[in-house]
Scaffold this active site. Structure first.
Site, PDB file in Angstrom:
ATOM      1  N   ASP A 148      10.740   9.365  27.643  1.00 11.58           N
ATOM      2  CA  ASP A 148      11.720   9.512  29.007  1.00 11.58           C
ATOM      3  C   ASP A 148      10.674   9.033  30.316  1.00 11.58           C
ATOM      4  OD1 ASP A 148      13.975  12.034  28.402  1.00 11.58           O
ATOM      5  OD2 ASP A 148      13.512  10.183  27.348  1.00 11.58           O
TER       6      ASP A 148
ATOM      7  N   CYS B 261      45.815  53.968  30.210  1.00  6.54           N
ATOM      8  CA  CYS B 261      45.165  55.418  30.329  1.00  6.54           C
ATOM      9  C   CYS B 261      46.420  56.650  30.499  1.00  6.54           C
ATOM     10  CB  CYS B 261      43.926  55.457  31.294  1.00  6.54           C
ATOM     11  SG  CYS B 261      44.487  55.576  33.078  1.00  6.54           S
TER      12      CYS B 261
ATOM     13  N   CYS C  56      46.491  51.373  38.726  1.00  6.60           N
ATOM     14  CA  CYS C  56      46.069  52.562  37.998  1.00  6.60           C
ATOM     15  C   CYS C  56      45.334  53.367  39.031  1.00  6.60           C
ATOM     16  CB  CYS C  56      45.350  52.258  36.890  1.00  6.60           C
ATOM     17  SG  CYS C  56      44.565  53.701  36.147  1.00  6.60           S
TER      18      CYS C  56
ATOM     19  N   CYS D 243      39.792  55.001  32.923  1.00 10.15           N
ATOM     20  CA  CYS D 243      40.740  54.152  32.156  1.00 10.15           C
ATOM     21  C   CYS D 243      40.071  53.174  31.435  1.00 10.15           C
ATOM     22  CB  CYS D 243      41.627  53.279  33.330  1.00 10.15           C
ATOM     23  SG  CYS D 243      42.950  52.523  32.626  1.00 10.15           S
TER      24      CYS D 243
ATOM     25  N   GLU E 123      35.178  11.601  46.291  1.00  7.34           N
ATOM     26  CA  GLU E 123      35.706  12.080  45.147  1.00  7.34           C
ATOM     27  C   GLU E 123      35.487  10.988  44.315  1.00  7.34           C
ATOM     28  OE1 GLU E 123      36.453  14.902  46.052  1.00  7.34           O
ATOM     29  OE2 GLU E 123      37.936  15.603  44.262  1.00  7.34           O
TER      30      GLU E 123
ATOM     31  N   LYS F   3      43.949  14.494  50.191  1.00  5.34           N
ATOM     32  CA  LYS F   3      42.975  15.109  49.325  1.00  5.34           C
ATOM     33  C   LYS F   3      43.249  14.808  48.051  1.00  5.34           C
ATOM     34  CE  LYS F   3      41.150  19.915  48.381  1.00  5.34           C
ATOM     35  NZ  LYS F   3      41.369  19.997  47.160  1.00  5.34           N
TER      36      LYS F   3
ATOM     37  N   GLU G 276       8.085   7.532  30.378  1.00  2.18           N
ATOM     38  CA  GLU G 276       7.610   5.994  30.619  1.00  2.18           C
ATOM     39  C   GLU G 276       8.800   5.095  31.152  1.00  2.18           C
ATOM     40  OE1 GLU G 276       5.359   6.153  26.419  1.00  2.18           O
ATOM     41  OE2 GLU G 276       5.000   4.198  27.073  1.00  2.18           O
TER      42      GLU G 276
ATOM     43  N   SER H 286      33.167  24.235  50.299  1.00  2.95           N
ATOM     44  CA  SER H 286      34.606  24.048  49.867  1.00  2.95           C
ATOM     45  C   SER H 286      35.552  24.228  51.024  1.00  2.95           C
ATOM     46  CB  SER H 286      35.020  24.820  48.610  1.00  2.95           C
ATOM     47  OG  SER H 286      34.592  26.155  48.917  1.00  2.95           O
ATOM     48  N   LEU H 287      36.907  24.110  50.896  1.00  2.00           N
ATOM     49  CA  LEU H 287      37.687  24.085  51.905  1.00  2.00           C
ATOM     50  C   LEU H 287      38.535  25.409  51.863  1.00  2.00           C
ATOM     51  CD1 LEU H 287      38.801  20.451  52.279  1.00  2.00           C
ATOM     52  CD2 LEU H 287      37.219  21.748  53.857  1.00  2.00           C
TER      53      LEU H 287
HETATM   54  S1  IVH Z   1      35.526  17.419  52.911  1.00  2.00           S
HETATM   55  C1  IVH Z   1      33.081  20.532  54.216  1.00  2.00           C
HETATM   56  N1  IVH Z   1      37.272  15.652  52.417  1.00  2.00           N
HETATM   57  O1  IVH Z   1      38.322  18.854  48.217  1.00  2.00           O
HETATM   58  C2  IVH Z   1      33.806  19.671  53.804  1.00  2.00           C
HETATM   59  N2  IVH Z   1      37.002  17.126  50.663  1.00  2.00           N
HETATM   60  O2  IVH Z   1      37.792  22.036  48.488  1.00  2.00           O
HETATM   61  C3  IVH Z   1      34.335  19.751  52.321  1.00  2.00           C
HETATM   62  N3  IVH Z   1      38.285  16.887  48.827  1.00  2.00           N
HETATM   63  O3  IVH Z   1      35.123  19.682  46.881  1.00  2.00           O
HETATM   64  C4  IVH Z   1      34.730  18.510  51.594  1.00  2.00           C
HETATM   65  N4  IVH Z   1      39.525  14.972  49.558  1.00  2.00           N
HETATM   66  O4  IVH Z   1      36.533  17.650  46.220  1.00  2.00           O
HETATM   67  C5  IVH Z   1      36.868  16.636  51.961  1.00  2.00           C
HETATM   68  N5  IVH Z   1      38.744  13.827  52.348  1.00  2.00           N
HETATM   69  C6  IVH Z   1      38.179  14.855  51.768  1.00  2.00           C
HETATM   70  C7  IVH Z   1      38.477  15.317  50.582  1.00  2.00           C
HETATM   71  C8  IVH Z   1      37.848  16.574  49.941  1.00  2.00           C
HETATM   72  C9  IVH Z   1      39.145  15.816  48.445  1.00  2.00           C
HETATM   73  C10 IVH Z   1      38.016  17.923  47.741  1.00  2.00           C
HETATM   74  C11 IVH Z   1      36.604  17.632  47.291  1.00  2.00           C
HETATM   75  C12 IVH Z   1      35.991  19.050  48.010  1.00  2.00           C
HETATM   76  C13 IVH Z   1      37.356  19.918  47.949  1.00  2.00           C
HETATM   77  C14 IVH Z   1      37.279  20.921  49.187  1.00  2.00           C
END
Ligand code: IVH
Length: 675
Positions: A33, A405, A426, A433, A176, A118, A35, A82-83
């Site tokens: 790998d 339980c 519960c 439990c 994406e 999105k 090389e 993430s959002l």
């Molecule tokens: S911005 C901090 N822009 O949505 C900004 N995300 O839950 C985070 N996604 O993991 C990402 N279209 O896979 C952004 N125009 C867009 C998007 C986008 C799809 C997805 C992406 C991310 C998830 C966030």
């Protein structure tokens, strides 16, 4: 000279091509790998140095790079966040209000958002150095991704070389990876949906396999960058398309929640006609300086939100309603339904959420129901068709006792929302439990907790039945001779299990805290607690303590979490587990990260209104620079920051304790900033 270079270059490309063919066609490699990687690098370096060198078989054009056996893990220089989700107009109004408050904006200030569909695919981060596609990572856990450069390189939409003058010296372009619906329908491979197809093909060990699936790439964000000269998202998106990336045609710049809703409704109507799946719309505060002031909470930015669409639906019959008992004692009713295919996924279970939901919708066994499946979430029952109801159907009665339980089930009063909880639980405590205990153990060994290799949910259930384990510490005291005698186990598998368990005796404090399965303490909160307490003994000593409220000073920890921790420590079974774990584990102290900021070891309290900067923002600013904020005046306080109309008593108290009293300008000076 030029001639010599071309000759040298051509011979290297020829060799490179030869190894590729051997590998892909004959599944055989003549070189190792490293090389191979060196050869590839030499070719790329030559091309970078001399613009006249080009060949269709260059590693930069050719997609069939030799894959590594395993994807190596690489840190994202800037994490991939993430959002947070929004589902309603009210959620959007709250989102905007929070921003307005955080930034101390005037009520009528127009916030502009970059509005982007999105796409429901797989995100990836592409690093370019001097215009050359250099490395491509999957999102992974957001902090660390997998090096899938070779697979990403097979995607035509991903430019391999960008010559534009204004392209940054170094930049991670994020976007994406997805597959168009029409292409998905033409595929022979059996993937449940386009998203799985994209994800599966990106993770192929052999890029030639990836290449068979027509993946697309749409760019929308950046991570680390050096030399990016734009000040807002919409200009950045324009740049992206000038640089040769595809961007979404429906991207817009919009202000005002009403207008966001209007656009949302329009796009939702077009949704069915699009050739790719979108599961919502992303709104991002357009201005970058506002974005950076807003920063992020846990793993999502404060400046963006995903407005989700409703999802796929199907109709089926409810065969039975089962009650599952979760780790926190919550009783979740689950409808067993006649299997149906919704959006390419076979569904046979659907959650009914809780007792209130069943009553509100009058859901009964035998009913014909509409089932909805949205993204990754568990399918749920939307409604039942009363006209189709069977004559002998009976109202579903939720059990008053825990099905596991027998303890009484209760609905708690939520002090914060001032409402009775919809979830019935519960009422048993600790490990009384069985169902709760089993779920706790499953959580304990799970991926983000102790992550014990080969110790999955099935083994937990099995060992539980055999009475090998009841408490978490039992895992570290297993009698391996007994296990070896069990069916399906042998010397080797027992050795492996023993090895993975022993390996995990060394554990970080935050993982341990998370593993305990304290209600409301997820991974992010566990990290916050671990940074606060620093050592296991300090954390464990909470049981002696009466001042739980002190934890409210931790940014991100609220009353709900504090109450939950309090209740955890008030239970003797939990204390016993902690004591026993202490005997068998080596818990690593937390490392204070970035604790060399400008405000290191300094504590602050604000009184009065500051100019153009909100309380929340100043708190983040202090914490980002390794300082701390406290909620009252005490000897522990180093600085009292005074704003407009401060509390006189606080200033007097501070002076008495000889605490530095400073104003906003003096504070900003400490950060080398001016207001
Ligand atoms: S911005 C901090 N822009 O949505 C900004 N995300 O839950 C985070 N996604 O993991 C990402 N279209 O896979 C952004 N125009 C867009 C998007 C986008 C799809 C997805 C992406 C991310 C998830 C966030």
């Amino acid at each position: 000279m030029k001639k010599d270079l071309i000759k040298k270059y051509n011979s290297k490309v020829k060799l490179y091509n030869y190894y590729n063919k051997k590998y892909f066609n004959e599944n055989y490699s003549e070189i190792d790998d490293s090389e191979y990687d060196n050869l590839k690098k030499e070719i790329i370096d030559l091309e970078n140095k001399h613009n006249f060198l080009k060949d269709k078989n260059s590693p930069l054009n050719k997609v069939g790079f030799k894959p590594s056996k395993n994807f190596t893990k690489v840190n994202h220089k800037v994490p991939m966040l993430s959002l947070a989700n929004a589902f309603s107009e009210q959620d959007l109004l709250n989102f905007e209000k929070k921003i307005t408050n955080f930034l101390s904006l005037k009520k009528n200030f127009k916030i502009y958002y970059s509005v982007e569909p999105k796409i429901d695919g797989i995100s990836a981060s592409l690093t370019y150095k001097n215009g050359i596609f250099y490395k491509g990572l999957s999102r992974g856990d957001g902090k660390e991704g997998e090096d899938i450069t070779e697979n990403l390189a097979t995607i035509k939409d991903i430019p391999k070389k960008i010559l534009s003058k204004n392209f940054p010296e170094e930049i991670d372009i994020r976007g994406e990876v997805f597959i168009q619906n029409s292409d998905f329908n033409d595929l022979n491979e059996k993937f449940a949906n386009p998203r799985n197809a994209a994800s599966g093909s990106l993770r192929q060990k052999n890029p030639e396999e990836t290449k068979k699936i027509p993946l697309k790439f749409i760019a929308y964000a950046f991570g680390y960058e050096r030399g990016l000269a734009v000040s807002n998202q919409s200009d950045f998106l324009k740049n992206l398309s000038e640089w040769g990336f595809k961007t979404n045609l429906q991207n817009k710049l919009i202000s005002g929640v009403k207008n966001l809703i209007k656009n949302y409704n329009e796009i939702e109507k077009q949704r069915a006609n699009l050739d790719f799946d979108i599961d919502g719309i992303v709104y991002k505060v357009n201005d970058f300086s506002m974005q950076s002031r807003l920063g992020s909470v846990a793993n999502a930015p404060r400046w963006a939100i995903a407005h989700k669409f409703s999802s796929n639906k199907g109709v089926s019959q409810i065969l039975d309603i089962e009650i599952q008992v979760g780790r926190t004692g919550a009783l979740t009713p689950v409808a067993k339904i006649k299997s149906i295919n919704i959006g390419g996924v076979v569904v046979s279970n659907a959650t009914l959420h809780n007792e209130d939901e069943i009553n509100r919708k009058d859901i009964r066994v035998g009913d014909t129901a509409v089932i909805e499946r949205a993204g990754d979430v568990i399918p749920h029952i939307l409604s039942v068709d009363i006209k189709k109801r069977l004559k002998n159907s009976k109202k579903f009665i939720f059990p008053e006792n825990c099905p596991s339980c027998g303890s009484k089930t209760i609905k708690e009063f939520n002090k914060i929302t001032k409402k009775i909880d919809a979830v019935r639980r519960c009422s048993s405590e600790g490990y009384y439990c069985d169902k709760i205990s089993i779920e706790k153990l499953k959580h304990f060994v799970s991926k983000e907790a102790f992550n014990i290799d080969g110790f999955g949910k099935k083994i937990v259930e099995n060992f539980w039945k055999l009475k090998f384990i009841k408490f978490p510490h039992d895992i570290f005291k297993l009698d391996y001779t007994k296990i070896e005698k069990l069916e399906g186990w042998g010397k080797l598998s027992v050795e492996n299990l023993k090895y993975s368990i022993n390996q995990k005796k060394n554990i970080s404090l935050h993982r341990l805290i998370y593993s305990l399965g304290i209600r409301h303490i997820g991974l992010e909160n566990a990290k916050l607690l671990s940074k606060h307490f620093m050592s296991f003994s300090k954390f464990k000593n909470l049981f002696k303590q009466s001042d739980f409220e002190e934890m409210l000073n931790i940014d991100g920890i609220g009353e709900t979490q504090v109450n939950s921790i309090k209740s955890f420590f008030s239970n003797e079974a939990n204390i016993k587990v902690l004591n026993e774990l202490e005997k068998v584990l080596v818990v690593k102290n937390a490392i204070q990260n970035s604790d060399d900021g400008l405000l290191k070891n300094k504590t602050f309290l604000v009184t009065g209104k500051l100019n153009g900067i909100s309380r929340a923002e100043i708190k983040s600013l202090i914490e980002e620079n390794s300082g701390k904020t406290v909620s009252s005046i005490s000897k522990k306080l180093n600085y009292l920051i005074i704003g407009d109309k401060p509390t006189k008593k606080k200033i007097d108290n501070a002076k008495q304790l000889k605490i530095n009293v400073i104003d906003q300008a003096e504070f900003l000076k400490m950060l080398n900033k001016t207001s």
